[in-house]
Enzyme design. Structure first.
Site, PDB file in Angstrom:
ATOM      1  N   GLN A   1       0.816  -1.222   0.000  1.00 15.64           N
ATOM      2  CA  GLN A   1       0.000   0.000   0.000  1.00 15.64           C
ATOM      3  C   GLN A   1       0.841   1.259   0.000  1.00 15.64           C
ATOM      4  O   GLN A   1       0.333   2.340  -0.338  1.00 15.64           O
ATOM      5  CB  GLN A   1      -0.928   0.021   1.227  1.00 15.64           C
ATOM      6  CG  GLN A   1      -2.019  -1.029   1.172  1.00 15.64           C
ATOM      7  CD  GLN A   1      -2.957  -0.882   2.346  1.00 15.64           C
ATOM      8  OE1 GLN A   1      -2.699  -1.408   3.412  1.00 15.64           O
ATOM      9  NE2 GLN A   1      -4.037  -0.143   2.163  1.00 15.64           N
TER      10      GLN A   1
ATOM     11  N   CYS B   1     -10.568   0.521   3.791  1.00 11.61           N
ATOM     12  CA  CYS B   1      -9.178   0.311   3.411  1.00 11.61           C
ATOM     13  C   CYS B   1      -8.573   1.649   3.035  1.00 11.61           C
ATOM     14  O   CYS B   1      -9.208   2.441   2.330  1.00 11.61           O
ATOM     15  CB  CYS B   1      -9.108  -0.648   2.220  1.00 11.61           C
ATOM     16  SG  CYS B   1      -7.432  -0.963   1.659  1.00 11.61           S
TER      17      CYS B   1
ATOM     18  N   GLU C   1      -5.334  -7.545   5.937  1.00 12.79           N
ATOM     19  CA  GLU C   1      -3.963  -7.099   5.626  1.00 12.79           C
ATOM     20  C   GLU C   1      -3.194  -8.165   4.848  1.00 12.79           C
ATOM     21  O   GLU C   1      -2.473  -7.846   3.896  1.00 12.79           O
ATOM     22  CB  GLU C   1      -3.213  -6.709   6.902  1.00 12.79           C
ATOM     23  CG  GLU C   1      -3.827  -5.551   7.685  1.00 12.79           C
ATOM     24  CD  GLU C   1      -4.192  -4.344   6.842  1.00 12.79           C
ATOM     25  OE1 GLU C   1      -3.537  -4.085   5.800  1.00 12.79           O
ATOM     26  OE2 GLU C   1      -5.159  -3.654   7.200  1.00 12.79           O
TER      27      GLU C   1
ATOM     28  N   HIS D   1      -3.773  -8.247   1.176  1.00  6.56           N
ATOM     29  CA  HIS D   1      -3.018  -7.263   0.387  1.00  6.56           C
ATOM     30  C   HIS D   1      -1.739  -7.879  -0.185  1.00  6.56           C
ATOM     31  O   HIS D   1      -1.292  -7.503  -1.279  1.00  6.56           O
ATOM     32  CB  HIS D   1      -2.623  -6.051   1.242  1.00  6.56           C
ATOM     33  CG  HIS D   1      -3.703  -5.013   1.379  1.00  6.56           C
ATOM     34  ND1 HIS D   1      -4.173  -4.287   0.303  1.00  6.56           N
ATOM     35  CD2 HIS D   1      -4.385  -4.558   2.457  1.00  6.56           C
ATOM     36  CE1 HIS D   1      -5.099  -3.434   0.723  1.00  6.56           C
ATOM     37  NE2 HIS D   1      -5.250  -3.579   2.026  1.00  6.56           N
TER      38      HIS D   1
HETATM   39 NI    NI Z   1      -6.551  -2.424   3.182  1.00 11.98          NI
END
Ligand code: NI
Length: 168
Positions: A44, A92, A135, A138
């Site tokens: 991210q 998110c 998480e 991801h």
């Molecule tokens: Ni997220």
């Protein structure tokens, strides 16, 4: 959402206790704090490594949930310790302003390492288990909207939860 790194599988960490790792973890905690999140994954912030952080003391975005220990989890593995699923709202930091309802396993065991290479082995349930599943997704290029089974349960936070928006 839309960045190619967010839909790719991230690579395992091979070296612990590096300056690179320290900088990554510091950046991740800064980002999570600035955006008031309960968790964050390295891709991210543009780093395709299998590192997630999560934790929750008291957070205005999640007013009714139990605290989660502040954790750095590297090269995680998940095990679902019960077949029970639970539906719940998620947001998110890569999908700003939105919430969606997602089914997750209610109870999990997760293992991995902290940033110094110390083993972590925990069982979790409820929102703690949800955050870890979100998480870790991801790291495999999965964003929560991909897991929404009924798209009517997806929308803008301030429209879905007007009371929360005004409480800010
Ligand atoms: Ni997220």
């Amino acid at each position: 959402m839309g960045h190619p790194l967010l839909v790719q599988r991230s690579q395992p960490v091979l070296e612990f206790q590096s300056e690179e790792m320290d900088n990554l973890i510091a950046d991740m905690f800064d980002t999570m704090a600035a955006l008031d999140g309960a968790g964050l994954a390295a891709p991210q912030i543009g780093v395709p490594r299998r590192v997630v952080i999560f934790g929750l003391q008291s957070n205005p975005r999640y007013p009714e949930v139990e605290p989660i220990p502040i954790t750095v989890l590297v090269n995680p593995t998940l095990e679902f310790t019960s077949a029970d699923m639970e539906s719940g709202w998620e947001g998110c930091l890569s999908v700003p302003g939105m919430r969606g309802k997602v089914d997750r396993y209610r109870r999990i065991r997760y293992t991995g390492f902290d940033q110094y290479g110390q083993a972590i082995d925990r069982e979790a349930e409820g929102f703690h288990a949800r955050v870890v599943q979100h998480e870790c997704d991801h790291l495999d290029g999965i964003l929560y909207p991909m897991r929404i089974s009924d798209m009517r349960d997806f929308g803008y936070e301030d429209v879905l939860f007007p009371a929360l928006a005004t409480a800010d």
